[in-house]
Design a protein around this motif. Structure first.
Motif, PDB file in Angstrom:
ATOM      1  N   HIS A  25     -24.709  42.533 -67.597  1.00 32.79           N
ATOM      2  CA  HIS A  25     -23.523  43.355 -68.098  1.00 32.79           C
ATOM      3  C   HIS A  25     -22.546  42.454 -68.767  1.00 32.79           C
ATOM      4  CE1 HIS A  25     -20.699  46.504 -68.727  1.00 32.79           C
ATOM      5  NE2 HIS A  25     -21.647  47.532 -68.052  1.00 32.79           N
ATOM      6  N   PRO A  26     -22.206  43.012 -70.249  1.00 37.42           N
ATOM      7  CA  PRO A  26     -21.034  42.059 -70.812  1.00 37.42           C
ATOM      8  C   PRO A  26     -19.841  41.846 -70.125  1.00 37.42           C
ATOM      9  CG  PRO A  26     -22.318  43.714 -72.477  1.00 37.42           C
ATOM     10  CD  PRO A  26     -22.733  44.038 -71.003  1.00 37.42           C
ATOM     11  N   ARG A  27     -19.364  43.010 -69.106  1.00 35.12           N
ATOM     12  CA  ARG A  27     -18.356  42.669 -68.595  1.00 35.12           C
ATOM     13  C   ARG A  27     -18.373  41.630 -67.586  1.00 35.12           C
ATOM     14  NH1 ARG A  27     -16.111  48.461 -66.200  1.00 35.12           N
ATOM     15  NH2 ARG A  27     -15.400  47.164 -64.621  1.00 35.12           N
ATOM     16  N   VAL A  28     -19.599  41.358 -67.069  1.00 28.97           N
ATOM     17  CA  VAL A  28     -19.767  40.253 -65.920  1.00 28.97           C
ATOM     18  C   VAL A  28     -19.538  38.985 -66.896  1.00 28.97           C
ATOM     19  CG1 VAL A  28     -21.292  39.269 -64.662  1.00 28.97           C
ATOM     20  CG2 VAL A  28     -21.155  41.836 -64.671  1.00 28.97           C
ATOM     21  N   LEU A  29     -20.246  38.987 -67.972  1.00 28.93           N
ATOM     22  CA  LEU A  29     -20.086  37.479 -68.718  1.00 28.93           C
ATOM     23  C   LEU A  29     -18.755  37.481 -69.044  1.00 28.93           C
ATOM     24  CD1 LEU A  29     -23.332  38.254 -71.014  1.00 28.93           C
ATOM     25  CD2 LEU A  29     -22.910  36.914 -69.009  1.00 28.93           C
ATOM     26  N   ARG A  30     -17.778  38.432 -69.569  1.00 29.43           N
ATOM     27  CA  ARG A  30     -16.417  38.087 -69.807  1.00 29.43           C
ATOM     28  C   ARG A  30     -15.627  37.897 -68.582  1.00 29.43           C
ATOM     29  NH1 ARG A  30     -17.008  42.839 -73.068  1.00 29.43           N
ATOM     30  NH2 ARG A  30     -15.937  44.244 -71.673  1.00 29.43           N
ATOM     31  N   ALA A  31     -15.996  38.316 -67.432  1.00 30.39           N
ATOM     32  CA  ALA A  31     -15.162  38.135 -66.186  1.00 30.39           C
ATOM     33  C   ALA A  31     -15.335  36.428 -65.927  1.00 30.39           C
ATOM     34  CB  ALA A  31     -15.717  38.621 -65.102  1.00 30.39           C
ATOM     35  N   MET A  32     -16.571  36.113 -66.335  1.00 23.34           N
ATOM     36  CA  MET A  32     -16.638  34.405 -66.004  1.00 23.34           C
ATOM     37  C   MET A  32     -15.780  33.538 -66.916  1.00 23.34           C
ATOM     38  SD  MET A  32     -20.696  33.938 -64.835  1.00 23.34           S
ATOM     39  CE  MET A  32     -21.418  34.742 -66.118  1.00 23.34           C
ATOM     40  N   ALA A  33     -15.340  34.301 -67.968  1.00 27.53           N
ATOM     41  CA  ALA A  33     -14.615  33.538 -68.904  1.00 27.53           C
ATOM     42  C   ALA A  33     -13.123  33.070 -68.504  1.00 27.53           C
ATOM     43  CB  ALA A  33     -14.538  33.983 -70.361  1.00 27.53           C
TER      44      ALA A  33
ATOM     45  N   PRO B  26     -11.682  25.245 -71.781  1.00 23.96           N
ATOM     46  CA  PRO B  26     -12.026  26.310 -72.343  1.00 23.96           C
ATOM     47  C   PRO B  26     -13.472  26.600 -73.117  1.00 23.96           C
ATOM     48  CG  PRO B  26     -10.094  25.680 -73.392  1.00 23.96           C
ATOM     49  CD  PRO B  26     -10.639  24.686 -72.439  1.00 23.96           C
ATOM     50  N   ARG B  27     -13.970  25.453 -73.730  1.00 22.56           N
ATOM     51  CA  ARG B  27     -15.479  25.540 -74.282  1.00 22.56           C
ATOM     52  C   ARG B  27     -16.368  25.863 -73.303  1.00 22.56           C
ATOM     53  NH1 ARG B  27     -16.685  20.553 -78.092  1.00 22.56           N
ATOM     54  NH2 ARG B  27     -18.557  20.896 -77.191  1.00 22.56           N
ATOM     55  N   VAL B  28     -16.058  25.321 -71.934  1.00 22.61           N
ATOM     56  CA  VAL B  28     -17.052  25.621 -70.663  1.00 22.61           C
ATOM     57  C   VAL B  28     -17.216  27.033 -70.645  1.00 22.61           C
ATOM     58  CG1 VAL B  28     -17.706  24.922 -68.547  1.00 22.61           C
ATOM     59  CG2 VAL B  28     -16.930  23.183 -69.972  1.00 22.61           C
ATOM     60  N   LEU B  29     -15.958  27.544 -70.198  1.00 23.11           N
ATOM     61  CA  LEU B  29     -15.696  28.929 -69.811  1.00 23.11           C
ATOM     62  C   LEU B  29     -16.196  29.985 -71.183  1.00 23.11           C
ATOM     63  CD1 LEU B  29     -12.098  29.041 -68.727  1.00 23.11           C
ATOM     64  CD2 LEU B  29     -14.149  29.179 -67.384  1.00 23.11           C
ATOM     65  N   ARG B  30     -16.343  29.533 -72.329  1.00 24.93           N
ATOM     66  CA  ARG B  30     -16.826  30.349 -73.314  1.00 24.93           C
ATOM     67  C   ARG B  30     -18.330  30.333 -73.287  1.00 24.93           C
ATOM     68  NH1 ARG B  30     -12.741  28.391 -76.681  1.00 24.93           N
ATOM     69  NH2 ARG B  30     -14.079  27.012 -77.683  1.00 24.93           N
ATOM     70  N   GLU B 278     -22.570  22.488 -71.261  1.00 28.26           N
ATOM     71  CA  GLU B 278     -21.370  22.384 -72.169  1.00 28.26           C
ATOM     72  C   GLU B 278     -20.424  21.233 -71.741  1.00 28.26           C
ATOM     73  OE1 GLU B 278     -21.216  23.543 -74.849  1.00 28.26           O
ATOM     74  OE2 GLU B 278     -19.367  23.371 -75.514  1.00 28.26           O
ATOM     75  N   ALA B 279     -20.122  21.081 -70.570  1.00 24.93           N
ATOM     76  CA  ALA B 279     -19.323  20.114 -69.908  1.00 24.93           C
ATOM     77  C   ALA B 279     -19.767  18.895 -70.133  1.00 24.93           C
ATOM     78  CB  ALA B 279     -19.139  20.213 -68.351  1.00 24.93           C
ATOM     79  N   ALA B 280     -21.158  18.584 -70.038  1.00 28.29           N
ATOM     80  CA  ALA B 280     -21.645  17.273 -70.561  1.00 28.29           C
ATOM     81  C   ALA B 280     -21.520  16.930 -71.995  1.00 28.29           C
ATOM     82  CB  ALA B 280     -22.914  17.201 -69.999  1.00 28.29           C
ATOM     83  N   ARG B 281     -21.861  17.999 -72.926  1.00 26.89           N
ATOM     84  CA  ARG B 281     -21.794  17.714 -74.046  1.00 26.89           C
ATOM     85  C   ARG B 281     -20.351  17.299 -74.437  1.00 26.89           C
ATOM     86  NH1 ARG B 281     -22.446  21.070 -79.018  1.00 26.89           N
ATOM     87  NH2 ARG B 281     -21.001  22.754 -78.209  1.00 26.89           N
ATOM     88  N   ILE B 282     -19.224  18.030 -73.964  1.00 30.85           N
ATOM     89  CA  ILE B 282     -17.954  17.568 -74.323  1.00 30.85           C
ATOM     90  C   ILE B 282     -17.658  16.202 -74.053  1.00 30.85           C
ATOM     91  CG2 ILE B 282     -15.442  18.012 -73.480  1.00 30.85           C
ATOM     92  CD1 ILE B 282     -16.255  20.962 -73.200  1.00 30.85           C
ATOM     93  N   MET B 283     -18.481  15.890 -72.754  1.00 30.19           N
ATOM     94  CA  MET B 283     -17.985  14.358 -72.431  1.00 30.19           C
ATOM     95  C   MET B 283     -18.827  13.293 -73.530  1.00 30.19           C
ATOM     96  SD  MET B 283     -18.524  12.765 -68.654  1.00 30.19           S
ATOM     97  CE  MET B 283     -19.033  11.023 -68.496  1.00 30.19           C
ATOM     98  N   VAL B 284     -20.026  13.785 -73.901  1.00 32.65           N
ATOM     99  CA  VAL B 284     -20.736  12.756 -74.667  1.00 32.65           C
ATOM    100  C   VAL B 284     -20.089  12.649 -76.051  1.00 32.65           C
ATOM    101  CG1 VAL B 284     -22.902  12.577 -75.950  1.00 32.65           C
ATOM    102  CG2 VAL B 284     -22.926  13.098 -73.355  1.00 32.65           C
ATOM    103  N   GLU B 285     -19.527  13.798 -76.508  1.00 32.62           N
ATOM    104  CA  GLU B 285     -18.746  13.867 -77.698  1.00 32.62           C
ATOM    105  C   GLU B 285     -17.654  13.184 -77.849  1.00 32.62           C
ATOM    106  OE1 GLU B 285     -19.986  18.368 -78.983  1.00 32.62           O
ATOM    107  OE2 GLU B 285     -18.132  17.900 -78.928  1.00 32.62           O
TER     108      GLU B 285
END
Lengths: 409, 409
Positions: A25-33, B26-30, B278-285
């Motif tokens: 659910h998109p709301r679940v994905l957003r909560a993880m942000a 923030p990139r990891v969260l996204r 994503e966390a590893a990608r940030i580190m390698v970059e």
């Protein structure tokens, strides 16, 4: 080391109509942000307590001990079994599909004495069969699967808890595939421990295993408690029974962590907690009965549509899970080619099968966020087109029309 | 059941400068907001393969077997120990803090014969002590912690792998608290298995445990392989040695799942995989050396600032972790009141301590996304203000000035 760079995560927008994982659910994905919190910050422990309360509603129980195991659904199964079943204890496993086999696979590693009630794939156990097996084997613990996606059948569980209590048997139910889609009626069933996952009818990502534990099962598990060196409080004593052979999956320690004692164990998986909380919040807002009805409607429409395309369903209608449907692959088509075309031309995933059903049936799910009219219709329409291309003969449009009619009925 | 509703996830924007978890990049969260994929979809297995390659770079290794365990860092530790150490095998644990104790706690449940090299908290083991302990005990496996956040000391590991190979000992290192912040030089150390977590210097959420396994350790683990009923392929045979007593944490099965065989095990925790990738990608970059230097600079500035405020650091500078600093609580102040004011007035978290150090030291981290000049300065400025309020005497502004000077040096 050579440096290798990769692009950002960018999965195709694919409709996942298999047996899970399904689209979240998109709301679940957003909560993880949302960002992290310290694990003992009052806001974090507040979210943990709210999550416990929300999952009591999801599991239809008043059990105090209702919380998350930090791993996929399989971690919840192993945590339940390793915490309930001591080495040498007798475990009765009801096996009617692949996930029944998994229960005995996990229990064998614990050193349990395993006895089984084996049911042909596509059928379910009757209360009489279960009682007979209990009388024959006199197990300490009974374990079974509510909905086994390998067969798409749901085991009826009303009365099973009472049977187990009559013979002083602890009971465990894996509800991974049904939680959030069919009634997982922990207290009405009277069973002791039930675990699930997020990635099927809860509409979340895999990686968190909600679990509920009755007071009598908790008392048994706490009698096996051995607190970790260095974090023991004066209010926590070790139990008299055999120590649980896993630390990470030790429910006694995990319950102490989720209790007011907040004894340090693992670091709670913050983002997955946010996901689990949001998935449960959506379910409670929708209303459990509405949600179960939504899944049942999708199932009726899917079944009607598949039959109208001249396809035969696997298993009996009486015990069909309402969130995944097994359907025989017509003899004239190549099942994997059909799945490939569904994915490549339509970006829709339907499922293959395991073991004796591999190559014989597809499994088509409509779970959680995907148990929805438009998605059922789009899936049937795409499958019609692919089957026409592959030479399976039926009246074009019959599947979608039958599903629409089922929704209107 | 009573329905109870709760609001959406909305944590306070708090700067987490404790020993972890810390704020996620923030990139990891996204990345975690991306939707699910079928677990065997080619895009999903592609992401899994990329994640393996990225973690080879993070772990500074050419090990083929470099992947994720689906649980928190503790799940990675238990997976390593339960897969390496057979019941009755002798395990030498180097213990110089709480997480050293955890290794023996976990191993005791496996039925290992445990011998220890115990080092006072705040010190590290010398190569001579390690070799002497190996000669005395002749263990099958050696286990130790790289950075034990309970003491803020980092165990030097150069040469330890060679020592272990000389005496035919398999080696395991827990690098949860250092991975992404200090060099975790798997191949240069020559150790066999190293595991970590995301929630410290990797700048991700807790809930995924990256792990790397040498070929010789993998051969040992595969010699304990017992494939699950119902999913065995003709290319997979069982090993001759004792079956691994956990299913969920069985590295032989998890490696088969991450290999080209793709033998079904758990359902990979998709969102956490996205986060780990994503966390590893940030580190390698960023570049590993740049990243380690960033942590070292933050540590130098934090140490200089704390000392300029008249505070005494815990442990020796020679072995200090560069991402978390232990500092004695001045006798004149109440440590928990200071932590409370830091959180309530400044929305900054600093850490308390465990065991013998509880009430005596604070632990102040600068990890991952938070190992950054502005965050070090803001934390020191806030701590100055709180300590002034609490009556600790020092020259106002001295801490921030000293940290700025350390950054300019």
């Amino acid at each position: 080391m050579t440096q290798t760079f990769y692009g950002q995560i960018n999965p195709p927008a694919r409709l996942l109509m298999g047996p899970g994982p399904v689209n979240a659910h998109p709301r679940v994905l957003r909560a993880m942000a949302a960002d992290m919190l310290g694990q003992f910050d009052p806001e974090m422990t507040g979210y943990m307590n709210q999550t416990m309360d929300l999952y009591r509603q999801v599991f239809m129980t008043a059990n105090r001990w209702t919380f998350l195991v930090d791993g996929t659904a399989r971690a919840g199964i192993e945590a339940a079994l390793v915490s309930l079943v001591e080495p040498g204890m007798k475990l009765l496993v009801v096996r009617a599909g692949r996930f029944g086999l998994l229960l005995s696979e996990i229990a064998a590693r614990i050193g349990a004495e395993i006895v089984t009630l084996d049911i042909p794939w596509g059928e379910v156990a009757t209360p009489e069969q279960i009682e007979d097996a209990i009388i024959t084997h006199r197990p300490h613990v009974l374990a079974c699967i509510h909905g086994d996606t390998s067969t798409t059948m749901a085991q009826p569980l009303d009365g099973v808890g009472a049977l187990c209590r009559k013979y002083d048997v602890l009971s465990y139910v894996d509800a991974t595939a049904t939680l959030g889609g069919m009634a997982v009626a922990t207290d009405r069933w009277g069973v002791d421990v039930v675990s699930g996952g997020l990635q099927k009818c809860m509409g979340g990502p895999p990686g968190s295993a909600p679990i509920t534990v009755s007071d009598r099962a908790a008392a048994h598990i706490f009698s096996r408690r051995h607190v970790e060196a260095g974090i023991r409080g004066s209010d926590t004593t070790d139990g008299a029974r055999a120590r649980i052979p896993s630390n990470y999956l030790d429910l006694a320690m995990i319950m102490d962590y989720w209790s007011e004692k907040r004894l340090n164990h693992h670091t709670e998986a913050t983002s997955m907690l946010y996901a689990a909380r949001e998935a449960a919040r959506i379910m409670v807002e929708e209303g459990l009965e509405n949600r179960f009805a939504r899944h049942a409607s999708a199932s009726r429409a899917m079944c009607a549509g598949l039959r109208a395309m001249g396809l035969e369903l696997f298993g009996s209608d009486a015990h069909r899970m309402t969130n995944v449907t097994g359907v025989y692959i017509p003899a004239s088509v190549d099942g994997e080619r059909v799945r490939g075309r569904m994915r490549e031309d339509f970006e829709i995933e339907i499922g293959t099968a395991f073991g004796p059903l591999q190559g014989k049936v597809w499994r088509i799910g409509a779970m959680g966020y995907n148990a929805e009219k438009s998605k059922v219709l789009l899936t049937l329409g795409a499958l019609e087109a692919v089957l026409r291309q592959e030479g399976h003969a039926f009246t074009a449009g019959a599947g979608v029309d039958a599903a629409l009619a089922a929704y209107s009925a």
